[in-house]
Design a protein around this motif. Structure first.
Motif, PDB file in Angstrom:
ATOM      1  N   UNK A   1       0.818  -1.213   0.000  1.00  0.00           N
ATOM      2  CA  UNK A   1       0.000   0.000   0.000  1.00  0.00           C
ATOM      3  C   UNK A   1       0.851   1.261   0.000  1.00  0.00           C
ATOM      4  N   UNK A   2       2.071   1.146  -0.459  1.00  0.00           N
ATOM      5  CA  UNK A   2       2.961   2.315  -0.543  1.00  0.00           C
ATOM      6  C   UNK A   2       2.897   2.881  -1.965  1.00  0.00           C
ATOM      7  N   UNK A   3       2.221   4.008  -2.177  1.00  0.00           N
ATOM      8  CA  UNK A   3       2.049   4.553  -3.534  1.00  0.00           C
ATOM      9  C   UNK A   3       3.366   4.961  -4.194  1.00  0.00           C
ATOM     10  N   UNK A   4       4.370   5.321  -3.381  1.00  0.00           N
ATOM     11  CA  UNK A   4       5.652   5.749  -3.967  1.00  0.00           C
ATOM     12  C   UNK A   4       6.298   4.621  -4.766  1.00  0.00           C
ATOM     13  N   UNK A   5       6.132   3.399  -4.290  1.00  0.00           N
ATOM     14  CA  UNK A   5       6.718   2.247  -4.993  1.00  0.00           C
ATOM     15  C   UNK A   5       6.074   2.099  -6.376  1.00  0.00           C
ATOM     16  N   UNK A   6       4.751   2.219  -6.414  1.00  0.00           N
ATOM     17  CA  UNK A   6       4.043   2.094  -7.694  1.00  0.00           C
ATOM     18  C   UNK A   6       4.391   3.255  -8.620  1.00  0.00           C
ATOM     19  N   UNK A   7       4.566   4.426  -8.038  1.00  0.00           N
ATOM     20  CA  UNK A   7       4.910   5.601  -8.843  1.00  0.00           C
ATOM     21  C   UNK A   7       6.269   5.410  -9.531  1.00  0.00           C
ATOM     22  N   UNK A   8       7.262   4.917  -8.768  1.00  0.00           N
ATOM     23  CA  UNK A   8       8.585   4.663  -9.341  1.00  0.00           C
ATOM     24  C   UNK A   8       8.529   3.510 -10.345  1.00  0.00           C
ATOM     25  N   UNK A   9       7.756   2.488 -10.007  1.00  0.00           N
ATOM     26  CA  UNK A   9       7.592   1.338 -10.917  1.00  0.00           C
ATOM     27  C   UNK A   9       7.004   1.798 -12.253  1.00  0.00           C
ATOM     28  N   UNK A  10       5.975   2.624 -12.188  1.00  0.00           N
ATOM     29  CA  UNK A  10       5.348   3.149 -13.398  1.00  0.00           C
ATOM     30  C   UNK A  10       6.360   3.939 -14.233  1.00  0.00           C
ATOM     31  N   UNK A  11       7.144   4.755 -13.563  1.00  0.00           N
ATOM     32  CA  UNK A  11       8.137   5.549 -14.292  1.00  0.00           C
ATOM     33  C   UNK A  11       9.179   4.650 -14.960  1.00  0.00           C
ATOM     34  N   UNK A  12       9.561   3.574 -14.273  1.00  0.00           N
ATOM     35  CA  UNK A  12      10.550   2.654 -14.841  1.00  0.00           C
ATOM     36  C   UNK A  12      10.014   1.991 -16.108  1.00  0.00           C
ATOM     37  N   UNK A  13       8.766   1.589 -16.083  1.00  0.00           N
ATOM     38  CA  UNK A  13       8.166   0.948 -17.258  1.00  0.00           C
ATOM     39  C   UNK A  13       7.969   1.962 -18.379  1.00  0.00           C
ATOM     40  N   UNK A  14       7.543   3.165 -17.990  1.00  0.00           N
ATOM     41  CA  UNK A  14       7.321   4.205 -18.999  1.00  0.00           C
ATOM     42  C   UNK A  14       8.625   4.553 -19.722  1.00  0.00           C
TER      43      UNK A  14
ATOM     44  N   UNK B   1      -7.354   9.792   3.905  1.00  0.00           N
ATOM     45  CA  UNK B   1      -6.311   9.922   4.932  1.00  0.00           C
ATOM     46  C   UNK B   1      -6.933   9.731   6.317  1.00  0.00           C
ATOM     47  N   UNK B   2      -6.142  10.036   7.356  1.00  0.00           N
ATOM     48  CA  UNK B   2      -6.623   9.816   8.725  1.00  0.00           C
ATOM     49  C   UNK B   2      -7.839  10.666   9.068  1.00  0.00           C
ATOM     50  N   UNK B   3      -7.997  11.770   8.330  1.00  0.00           N
ATOM     51  CA  UNK B   3      -9.145  12.646   8.582  1.00  0.00           C
ATOM     52  C   UNK B   3     -10.336  12.303   7.689  1.00  0.00           C
ATOM     53  N   UNK B   4     -10.188  11.228   6.896  1.00  0.00           N
ATOM     54  CA  UNK B   4     -11.282  10.798   6.031  1.00  0.00           C
ATOM     55  C   UNK B   4     -11.357  11.541   4.713  1.00  0.00           C
ATOM     56  N   UNK B   5     -10.326  12.320   4.397  1.00  0.00           N
ATOM     57  CA  UNK B   5     -10.319  13.082   3.143  1.00  0.00           C
ATOM     58  C   UNK B   5      -9.498  12.362   2.076  1.00  0.00           C
ATOM     59  N   UNK B   6      -9.937  12.508   0.836  1.00  0.00           N
ATOM     60  CA  UNK B   6      -9.210  11.935  -0.293  1.00  0.00           C
ATOM     61  C   UNK B   6      -8.445  13.048  -0.990  1.00  0.00           C
ATOM     62  N   UNK B   7      -7.167  12.888  -1.083  1.00  0.00           N
ATOM     63  CA  UNK B   7      -6.313  13.893  -1.722  1.00  0.00           C
ATOM     64  C   UNK B   7      -5.578  13.231  -2.894  1.00  0.00           C
ATOM     65  N   UNK B   8      -6.138  13.351  -4.077  1.00  0.00           N
ATOM     66  CA  UNK B   8      -5.573  12.691  -5.254  1.00  0.00           C
ATOM     67  C   UNK B   8      -4.289  13.391  -5.703  1.00  0.00           C
ATOM     68  N   UNK B   9      -3.188  12.694  -5.571  1.00  0.00           N
ATOM     69  CA  UNK B   9      -1.895  13.276  -5.933  1.00  0.00           C
ATOM     70  C   UNK B   9      -1.430  12.873  -7.338  1.00  0.00           C
ATOM     71  N   UNK B  10      -1.833  11.696  -7.788  1.00  0.00           N
ATOM     72  CA  UNK B  10      -1.269  11.143  -9.019  1.00  0.00           C
ATOM     73  C   UNK B  10      -2.257  11.111 -10.198  1.00  0.00           C
ATOM     74  N   UNK B  11      -3.548  11.148  -9.914  1.00  0.00           N
ATOM     75  CA  UNK B  11      -4.532  10.827 -10.952  1.00  0.00           C
ATOM     76  C   UNK B  11      -4.440  11.716 -12.172  1.00  0.00           C
ATOM     77  N   UNK B  12      -4.475  13.019 -11.988  1.00  0.00           N
ATOM     78  CA  UNK B  12      -4.534  13.923 -13.137  1.00  0.00           C
ATOM     79  C   UNK B  12      -3.352  13.709 -14.087  1.00  0.00           C
TER      80      UNK B  12
ATOM     81  N   UNK C   1      -3.494   0.368 -10.246  1.00  0.00           N
ATOM     82  CA  UNK C   1      -3.235  -0.001  -8.844  1.00  0.00           C
ATOM     83  C   UNK C   1      -2.857   1.232  -8.029  1.00  0.00           C
ATOM     84  N   UNK C   2      -2.026   2.073  -8.614  1.00  0.00           N
ATOM     85  CA  UNK C   2      -1.612   3.301  -7.933  1.00  0.00           C
ATOM     86  C   UNK C   2      -2.821   4.193  -7.679  1.00  0.00           C
ATOM     87  N   UNK C   3      -3.701   4.279  -8.647  1.00  0.00           N
ATOM     88  CA  UNK C   3      -4.884   5.132  -8.496  1.00  0.00           C
ATOM     89  C   UNK C   3      -5.801   4.618  -7.383  1.00  0.00           C
TER      90      UNK C   3
END
Length: 396
Positions: A57-70, A113-124, A104-106
């Motif tokens: 559940x670590x999004x940074x890993x998927x982000x780097x993985x995506x960049x490697x494939x791209x 988050x802990x406050x129940x808010x969704x903060x989309x960092x990668x989607x756009x 998967x990253x999306x």
């Protein structure tokens, strides 16, 4: 209490060690990506991290993985642009992998988050980026269709279509804006059909109807899928639709007639034949189907008229003679042998040339014409011909 404190301390130390190792591998991967060399190693560093369920559940890993494939995709694409020889299959494999990783990253990006808010960092950014690669899913599917690798073709077309259901591409409204969706669904259905997989054939069949230029083929695949699933109701429904779309199709009309005939539903079979004749009153196949249904329904006089019409149009159609002769013989069975002797004899005389013509045109169908001619020769007192048929029947 002291033991508990020691256990917590050890746990914190182990967690710290894991986090440090994780950060180091991510850092190493980023260094590789900056160098532009050995990009597959950067990808492996990330996939190795994901073997540990604690990292899933670590999004940074998927982000780097995506960049490697791209970046691997980018290098291949650059070689192709320079007209260098590349592994085309690898290009499509990398494309598919980018979409799998990004989705998967999306899904992690959507977690509150802990406050129940969704903060989309990668989607756009990922959505816009992947839309430029998405056509390659379609072209990859087409590539595999040409290679007759239909399982791989289906997989890519399914990924292409599935984007419309992914939150990652919600802003693009693909189901309403992508004009290729129907065509992609058609080729997915075709691939399922070629794999003899009725479930995959039907999965996107409704969407495939958008490709109106291929609608007749789409209905054929659907009909075959329902037939394989033994759903007679759906099978006949699709056959009717295909028949109405193209009454002259060599697929829909014969199978619709066969379907009703196999179940003894001759009334519906006759309705199909009559419906077909509205579009072409002189079509021999339609007329023959009509005469056969009339014969099965006991409409012998009508069958005789239809069969004679067919014979006048095509004097070499063997089964038209059979239907005509059989209709004559069945008419005789309905007559009173005491009060209609002359009419009966005339009807036998009428049946004679039809059955003899059928014998001439279909000599291999002895089981059909021999008993009929036996009866005709006997009742017309044709001794020589009767003896010949009698010997044939005895030697069967």
């Amino acid at each position: 209490m002291k033991i508990k404190r020691i256990t917590i301390t050890i746990g914190c130390i182990l967690l710290s060690v894991v986090c440090v190792a994780q950060r180091r591998q991510i850092g190493d991967a980023r260094t590789i990506l900056k160098s532009g060399k050995n990009l597959d190693k950067a990808e492996k560093l990330m996939t190795d991290l994901l073997k540990d369920s604690a990292n899933l559940e670590n999004p940074r890993i998927y982000d780097v993985w995506l960049e490697a494939v791209e970046k691997q995709y980018g290098q291949l694409n650059e070689k192709m642009y320079k007209k260098e020889k590349i592994d085309t299959v690898q290009l499509f494999t990398l494309t598919k992998r980018m979409f799998t990783i990004a989705e998967r990253l999306d899904s992690l990006d959507m977690l509150p988050d802990k406050k129940g808010k969704v903060n989309l960092q990668y989607r756009k950014a990922n959505s816009e980026k992947l839309m430029t690669y998405r056509p390659n899913l379609f072209f990859g599917g087409a590539y595999y269709v040409r290679k007759s690798e239909f399982d791989k073709a289906f997989d890519l077309f399914e990924t292409y279509i599935d984007c419309s259901q992914q939150p990652l591409f919600e802003a693009q409204d693909l189901m309403n804006t992508d004009t290729r969706m129907g065509e992609a669904a058609y080729w997915a259905s075709y691939s399922g059909y070629r794999m003899n997989d009725p479930v995959k054939t039907l999965r996107y069949i409704e969407l495939a109807r958008r490709d109106t230029a291929k609608l007749e083929s789409t209905l054929l695949y659907a009909a075959e899928a329902w037939r394989m699933l033994n759903d007679e109701t759906q099978y006949q429904t699709i056959l009717w639709e295909g028949f109405r779309l193209n009454p002259h199709s060599s697929y829909f009309f014969p199978r619709l007639i066969d379907s009703y005939t196999a179940r003894g539903n001759y009334e519906q079979g006759l309705a199909v034949a009559n419906e077909a004749l509205k579009s072409d009153s002189l079509n021999q196949l339609f007329l023959f189907a009509k005469s056969t249904m009339q014969l099965n329904l006991g409409q012998y006089a009508d069958c005789l008229m239809t069969s004679e019409q067919l014979i006048n149009m095509n004097c070499e159609m063997a089964d038209a003679y059979y239907n005509a002769g059989t209709a004559c013989l069945n008419i005789i069975l309905k007559m009173d042998s005491r009060n209609h002797k002359k009419q009966i004899k005339r009807m036998y005389q009428r049946a004679l040339p039809y059955m003899e013509a059928y014998r001439r045109l279909a000599p291999q169908e002895k089981d059909r014409w021999a008993p009929a001619l036996y009866r005709i020769y006997f009742n017309l007192n044709m001794g020589k011909q009767f003896d010949e048929i009698d010997k044939l029947l005895q030697n069967r």
